[in-house]
Every structure is written in C-alpha cells, then in structure tokens.
Design an enzyme around this catalytic site. Sequence first.
Site, PDB file in Angstrom:
ATOM      1  N   SER A 288       0.801  -1.219   0.000  1.00 19.44           N
ATOM      2  CA  SER A 288       0.000   0.000   0.000  1.00 19.44           C
ATOM      3  C   SER A 288       0.837   1.273   0.000  1.00 19.44           C
ATOM      4  O   SER A 288       0.386   2.317  -0.487  1.00 19.44           O
ATOM      5  CB  SER A 288      -0.944   0.005   1.215  1.00 19.44           C
ATOM      6  OG  SER A 288      -0.209  -0.140   2.423  1.00 19.44           O
TER       7      SER A 288
ATOM      8  N   ASP B  42      -5.121   7.387   9.345  1.00 21.18           N
ATOM      9  CA  ASP B  42      -4.827   6.112  10.004  1.00 21.18           C
ATOM     10  C   ASP B  42      -3.488   6.116  10.722  1.00 21.18           C
ATOM     11  O   ASP B  42      -3.173   5.191  11.476  1.00 21.18           O
ATOM     12  CB  ASP B  42      -4.925   4.942   9.024  1.00 21.18           C
ATOM     13  CG  ASP B  42      -3.855   4.963   7.925  1.00 21.18           C
ATOM     14  OD1 ASP B  42      -2.925   5.790   7.993  1.00 21.18           O
ATOM     15  OD2 ASP B  42      -3.968   4.148   6.988  1.00 21.18           O
TER      16      ASP B  42
ATOM     17  N   HIS C   5      -0.122   5.398   6.819  1.00 22.89           N
ATOM     18  CA  HIS C   5       0.212   5.641   5.419  1.00 22.89           C
ATOM     19  C   HIS C   5       0.504   7.122   5.182  1.00 22.89           C
ATOM     20  O   HIS C   5      -0.249   7.979   5.648  1.00 22.89           O
ATOM     21  CB  HIS C   5      -0.936   5.192   4.520  1.00 22.89           C
ATOM     22  CG  HIS C   5      -1.199   3.719   4.580  1.00 22.89           C
ATOM     23  ND1 HIS C   5      -2.100   3.169   5.466  1.00 22.89           N
ATOM     24  CD2 HIS C   5      -0.661   2.701   3.873  1.00 22.89           C
ATOM     25  CE1 HIS C   5      -2.117   1.855   5.296  1.00 22.89           C
ATOM     26  NE2 HIS C   5      -1.255   1.542   4.340  1.00 22.89           N
TER      27      HIS C   5
END
Length: 211
Positions: free
Chosen positions: A38, A186, A189
């Site tokens: 990711s 979050d 990231h």
Amino acid sequence: MKPTRLALHLIAAYALLALTNFAHADSTSKRILFLGDSLTAGYGIDQREAYPALIGAKLKASGLDYDVSPAGLSGETSAGGLRRVGWVMQKPADILVLALGANDGLRGIKLSDTKKNLQGIIDFAKKKNPDIHIVIAGMQMPPNLGEAYTSEFREMYPSLAHENEATLIPFLLEGVAGDPELNIADGIHPNPAGHEIVAETVWKALEPLLK
C-alpha cells in the site's frame, strides 16, 4: 458471484500495469519497476502523488530516459509479491525497487519465510535480466511486537542487500513514520507531503544507479 473489494483492487491494479506496459511496449527507455504494498500504491491519496509517480517526475525533470512501472498493491505480502512477480515482469526491468515485507511483519509471519519469498523475487528478476539493479527498501516494525522480532525484522533487509549486492534503503519511511502531519488519518500511510519525503529517500538510493 459479486466480486470482492480485494478482487476489484487486483483487477484495477493489473489493468493499470497492463496499460503502462502496453504504452511503453515499443519504447527504448529503460524501466524501473516498483514492486510493493500500500505504501507503493499510494493508499489514501491520488496515485499521482505517491512516491513512484514523484520519482517519475524527477526522472523527467533530470532528462533521464526511464519508464516508471508502479506495481503496488494494498495488503500485499512477500508471498503475494512472489506469486505475481512473473506477471509484473513480463517485460524485464533494469531497476527493481522491492518494497515488501511490512504486511508480513504486521501479521507475525515467520521471518525465514518472508526472507525466502523476497529472495525468490530477486532471483526471478535476475533471471529475467542478469544486469538488473536491485534496490531493497527496508521497513521497521512497532516495538509492541517484541524486541526479538522487531530486531530480526529490521536486520532482514541489510542481510538481503548484502547477500545480493543490492542497494539498501535502510528505512523507507525515514522521517515520515509516526509524524501525524505527514500521514493520513490512520497514522500509518503517508499523505502527499509524506510521499514527497519518501520520494527523496528513494531518489538518493536510485540516483547513483541512473548515471
């Protein structure tokens, strides 16, 4: 049967890479492949703001004739990367930036298995192009996973780099991890500003290989 969200992400990722490969099928440019999870996919932001795209912009600004192929997939493990490396390397790469393993660590996967998978990816890339340059992007685990595991995980990347005469990025998220101003909500990231720092970290490792 209705496709799952993961299946849709896979289809979209593979379609994007297929279009990228098709667009450059007749190109004489050299190719940089970013194989990752990711972080490489630019989770939570526009892909044009993710570090592989920023590297592409740096290459263009520097007048360097390289195509950038981003092959990041959210949730990807080293085993998943090994399964799809043959697909993403249908066209050989001149430089492989390998940025996998973080999800293995977060899942507590046996590190000997992770290292074996990463080595398998490297071996495949070298088989496709014996002159390929390998760049290994290291990651780190949070301390709550235990000192022994986090230490072994951190040392896995320098070990792989040494054994394969590869270029090492000690920590892909250096200067970004843990900073709320550089990450999305979050806290894991990078946001666009964080990706700019990641791109600088990657560029420092890549630049000597481009000359």
